[in-house]
Scaffold this motif. Structure first.
Motif, PDB file in Angstrom:
ATOM      1  N   GLY A 114       4.319  12.909  -3.436  1.00  0.00           N
ATOM      2  CA  GLY A 114       3.832  11.853  -4.313  1.00  0.00           C
ATOM      3  C   GLY A 114       3.547  10.567  -3.580  1.00  0.00           C
ATOM      4  O   GLY A 114       2.530   9.903  -3.833  1.00  0.00           O
ATOM      5  N   GLY A 118      -0.215   9.415  -3.160  1.00  0.00           N
ATOM      6  CA  GLY A 118      -0.497   8.171  -3.884  1.00  0.00           C
ATOM      7  C   GLY A 118      -0.932   7.049  -2.957  1.00  0.00           C
ATOM      8  O   GLY A 118      -1.836   6.271  -3.284  1.00  0.00           O
ATOM      9  N   GLU A 122      -4.476   5.201  -3.121  1.00  0.00           N
ATOM     10  CA  GLU A 122      -4.495   3.757  -3.338  1.00  0.00           C
ATOM     11  C   GLU A 122      -5.262   3.044  -2.223  1.00  0.00           C
ATOM     12  O   GLU A 122      -6.019   2.085  -2.476  1.00  0.00           O
ATOM     13  CB  GLU A 122      -3.056   3.257  -3.398  1.00  0.00           C
ATOM     14  CG  GLU A 122      -2.912   1.817  -3.837  1.00  0.00           C
ATOM     15  CD  GLU A 122      -2.698   0.887  -2.669  1.00  0.00           C
ATOM     16  OE1 GLU A 122      -2.940  -0.313  -2.823  1.00  0.00           O
ATOM     17  OE2 GLU A 122      -2.301   1.374  -1.606  1.00  0.00           O
ATOM     18  N   TYR A 198      -2.323   0.038  -8.900  1.00  0.00           N
ATOM     19  CA  TYR A 198      -1.174   0.567  -8.151  1.00  0.00           C
ATOM     20  C   TYR A 198      -0.101   1.191  -9.047  1.00  0.00           C
ATOM     21  O   TYR A 198       0.397   2.274  -8.732  1.00  0.00           O
ATOM     22  CB  TYR A 198      -0.580  -0.546  -7.290  1.00  0.00           C
ATOM     23  CG  TYR A 198       0.528  -0.090  -6.378  1.00  0.00           C
ATOM     24  CD1 TYR A 198       0.249   0.482  -5.144  1.00  0.00           C
ATOM     25  CD2 TYR A 198       1.861  -0.220  -6.747  1.00  0.00           C
ATOM     26  CE1 TYR A 198       1.254   0.899  -4.295  1.00  0.00           C
ATOM     27  CE2 TYR A 198       2.876   0.198  -5.918  1.00  0.00           C
ATOM     28  CZ  TYR A 198       2.566   0.755  -4.682  1.00  0.00           C
ATOM     29  OH  TYR A 198       3.567   1.188  -3.857  1.00  0.00           O
ATOM     30  N   VAL A 201      -1.346   4.647 -10.141  1.00  0.00           N
ATOM     31  CA  VAL A 201      -1.525   5.613  -9.063  1.00  0.00           C
ATOM     32  C   VAL A 201      -0.179   6.076  -8.506  1.00  0.00           C
ATOM     33  O   VAL A 201       0.079   7.273  -8.364  1.00  0.00           O
ATOM     34  CB  VAL A 201      -2.394   4.999  -7.938  1.00  0.00           C
ATOM     35  CG1 VAL A 201      -2.451   5.931  -6.728  1.00  0.00           C
ATOM     36  CG2 VAL A 201      -3.801   4.742  -8.455  1.00  0.00           C
ATOM     37  N   MET A 202       0.699   5.135  -8.194  1.00  0.00           N
ATOM     38  CA  MET A 202       1.982   5.468  -7.586  1.00  0.00           C
ATOM     39  C   MET A 202       3.024   5.861  -8.619  1.00  0.00           C
ATOM     40  O   MET A 202       3.868   6.727  -8.368  1.00  0.00           O
ATOM     41  CB  MET A 202       2.485   4.279  -6.766  1.00  0.00           C
ATOM     42  CG  MET A 202       1.598   3.925  -5.582  1.00  0.00           C
ATOM     43  SD  MET A 202       1.451   5.249  -4.379  1.00  0.00           S
ATOM     44  CE  MET A 202       3.119   5.278  -3.730  1.00  0.00           C
ATOM     45  N   THR A 205       7.002   7.149  -8.170  1.00  0.00           N
ATOM     46  CA  THR A 205       7.196   8.100  -7.079  1.00  0.00           C
ATOM     47  C   THR A 205       8.319   7.677  -6.151  1.00  0.00           C
ATOM     48  O   THR A 205       9.182   8.469  -5.780  1.00  0.00           O
ATOM     49  CB  THR A 205       5.888   8.248  -6.284  1.00  0.00           C
ATOM     50  OG1 THR A 205       4.854   8.651  -7.187  1.00  0.00           O
ATOM     51  CG2 THR A 205       6.033   9.280  -5.197  1.00  0.00           C
TER      52      THR A 205
END
Length: 290
Positions: A114, A118, A122, A198, A201-202, A205
């Motif tokens: 992840g 990610g 990003e 952000y 997307v992240m 994680t």
């Protein structure tokens, strides 16, 4: 001599070339001096430095090639390697330790997958936004700016900002106004990206507080440079989540133990009070009997 002919319009160079001796004897002496210089200690040191640089470059290239080949072979045999590794752990480890080990390995796999996926996505989004908006606003080197910022964003926390400052200084060499405009544009893009893109997307994680992120970056930078800064964040996240799970489990066991002790003490007190209470009828019978 053709050099004398083409330098007639430059008297200083023409006179200097005219004073030079291009005879066979002078050329021979120059070659002998050059060969003697090759045998000197300075040349030995130079050749040693060149050899060290070339050997380091070839060693680095060979290690990179072998790493890529090993990764490709491992990916093609992923299912077999995972199955045999799981069977080996299950055969030689107790069931309790096996279940715990599989949980930790799954946590590591999810965290690294992840985080790396990610982070790459990003960086791609940030670099694309910087390149497109720089081109829209007419800033020079828009493609190069997006590429540099996207690569710099791989370094957590301040990588994108450092890359943007570098690009801004490069633009400022041509026009200081363009460098200032680029920094303003980047700060606006970073605010939008940090607040809206952000988090989606992240997600969660990593799940590290900022204090532990700074500790991971510092340790990683001292241990392995830029690569350590990138890798130590998911490693610290795995350690943090394992310790947090173990802490929660221990606190839950302690809480259940306290609740059980409280119930045991309450039941013991209830039995004692019931034994101390007497029936009035039985008390009157005992009195008449006496």
């Amino acid at each position: 001599m053709w050099l004398l002919h083409i330098t007639e319009r430059v008297p200083a160079v023409h006179d200097w070339l005219a004073r030079l001796d291009f005879s066979v004897d002078s050329i021979t002496r120059a070659l002998e001096e050059f060969l003697s210089w090759l045998n000197a200690d300075a040349q030995t040191s130079l050749m040693s430095s060149v050899y060290n640089v070339l050997s380091s470059a070839f060693s680095w290239a060979f290690n990179c090639m072998m790493s890529v080949m090993f990764a490709i072979i491992l990916l093609f045999n992923k299912q077999r390697v995972v199955h045999e590794g799981r069977s080996l752990l299950q055969a030689y480890m107790p069931e309790r330790f096996y279940n715990r080990s599989m949980h930790i390995l799954k946590l590591i796999d999810n965290t690294f997958t992840g985080y790396i996926g990610g982070s790459c996505l990003e960086c791609l989004i940030l670099g694309t936004l910087v390149g497109i908006l720089s081109a829209v606003f007419g800033l020079p080197y828009a493609l190069l700016a997006g590429l540099v910022v996207g690569i710099g964003a791989l370094v957590p926390m301040f990588g994108a900002l450092a890359a943007a400052i570098l690009v801004s200084l490069f633009m400022a060499l041509e026009s200081p106004v363009n460098g200032l405009y680029f920094m303003i544009l980047f700060l606006c893009i970073q605010q939008v990206e940090g607040n809206f893109i952000y988090p989606h997307v992240m997600g969660k994680t990593v799940g590290l507080p900022p204090f532990f992120v700074m500790i991971a970056i510092t340790i990683g930078a001292n241990a392995a440079g830029i690569l350590g800064m990138i890798v130590f964040i998911p490693i610290t996240s795995c350690v943090y989540q394992i310790i947090r799970e173990d802490t929660s489990a221990r606190l839950a066991v302690r809480k259940r133990r306290k609740q059980a002790d409280a119930l045991t003490a309450q039941s013991s007190a209830g039995r004692g009070s019931a034994a101390n209470r007497r029936d009035p009828a039985s008390d009157s019978k005992e009195t008449s009997h006496v």
